[in-house]
Design an enzyme around this catalytic site. Structure first.
Site, mmCIF file in Angstrom:
data_model
loop_
_atom_site.group_PDB
_atom_site.id
_atom_site.type_symbol
_atom_site.label_atom_id
_atom_site.label_comp_id
_atom_site.label_asym_id
_atom_site.label_seq_id
_atom_site.Cartn_x
_atom_site.Cartn_y
_atom_site.Cartn_z
ATOM 1 N N ASP A 137 -4.025 -8.465 2.151
ATOM 2 C CA ASP A 137 -3.868 -9.186 3.415
ATOM 3 C C ASP A 137 -4.273 -8.353 4.627
ATOM 4 O O ASP A 137 -4.736 -8.894 5.607
ATOM 5 C CB ASP A 137 -2.431 -9.676 3.579
ATOM 6 N N GLU A 138 -4.077 -7.088 4.573
ATOM 7 C CA GLU A 138 -4.524 -6.184 5.638
ATOM 8 C C GLU A 138 -5.468 -5.163 5.009
ATOM 9 O O GLU A 138 -5.455 -4.973 3.801
ATOM 10 C CB GLU A 138 -3.337 -5.474 6.282
ATOM 11 N N GLU A 139 -6.242 -4.491 5.839
ATOM 12 C CA GLU A 139 -7.178 -3.503 5.309
ATOM 13 C C GLU A 139 -6.406 -2.382 4.594
ATOM 14 O O GLU A 139 -5.544 -1.750 5.186
ATOM 15 C CB GLU A 139 -8.027 -2.912 6.424
ATOM 16 N N PRO A 140 -6.719 -2.139 3.325
ATOM 17 C CA PRO A 140 -6.002 -1.114 2.567
ATOM 18 C C PRO A 140 -6.658 0.254 2.709
ATOM 19 O O PRO A 140 -7.817 0.349 3.119
ATOM 20 C CB PRO A 140 -6.143 -1.603 1.126
ATOM 21 N N TYR A 183 0.837 -1.201 0.000
ATOM 22 C CA TYR A 183 0.000 0.000 0.000
ATOM 23 C C TYR A 183 0.872 1.252 0.000
ATOM 24 O O TYR A 183 0.459 2.299 -0.506
ATOM 25 C CB TYR A 183 -0.934 0.019 1.198
#
Length: 194
Positions: A183-186, A165
């Site tokens: 994989d993680e909240e963008p 990101y």
């Protein structure tokens, strides 16, 4: 004889080397202490892929979201090595994916590690070593991989790109892909591009 024992030891070492390069085949067995029946939420998530374009796994840390859900499914798609029981979407041809996380360092240390294996042991992660055709290095991040060419069961080559990101919204624009695993909240702007 001593020669026979040496040959046996070499054969056993080769079997161990090959099995370590096929980690994906050890996931979700039918029986035993890690049998897939113990993971109904995981199986539900996979099955939803057949019907829905987007899915979200929102759960506690260290419960298997990265390796047992995202990584496992993306590795299956990239290789075409679906188990018989697979309830989700199947790609019958090679495909293109982005795998993304917060920073280039966390992508290298977490996602690349899960997908390819630790440094110096390429092919011991979820993507079988026999399927990894080529990798390119990511500029400016020591030990980080940018792209991976992967042999798909169809005989064609799939492509995986690792992204962060931190690269910004512009780096996520306009590419035609078959899938994106965030994989993680963008940030919202990156999510919109994906």
């Amino acid at each position: 004889t001593r020669e026979s024992l040496g040959e046996l030891a070499a054969l056993m070492a080769e079997i161990q080397r090959r099995s370590s390069r096929r980690k994906i085949q050890t996931y979700y067995p039918a029986e035993g202490p890690l049998r897939r029946g113990l993971y109904p939420k995981h199986l539900e998530f996979f099955a939803a892929g057949k019907k829905y374009r987007e899915r979200c796994a929102l759960a506690a840390n260290r419960v298997g979201k990265t390796e047992g859900l995202g990584g496992y499914e993306v590795a299956l798609h990239l290789t075409g090595w679906y188990p018989e029981w697979w309830p989700g979407k199947r790609f019958t041809k090679a495909n293109r994916w982005w795998v993304a996380g917060d920073t280039s360092q966390t992508v290298r240390d977490i996602l690349q590690f899960k997908m390819l294996g630790p440094p110096g042991q390429m092919g011991t992660g979820l993507i079988p070593g026999d399927c990894i055709i080529n990798t390119t290095a990511k500029a400016g991040v020591g030990g980080a991989i940018d792209t991976v060419t992967i042999a798909h069961a169809s005989g064609q080559d799939s492509h995986l790109s690792f992204k962060s990101y931190a690269e910004g919204r512009e780096s996520f624009q306009g590419t035609e892909l078959d899938g994106v695993w965030l994989d993680e909240e963008p940030p919202a702007a990156i999510y919109a591009e994906c």
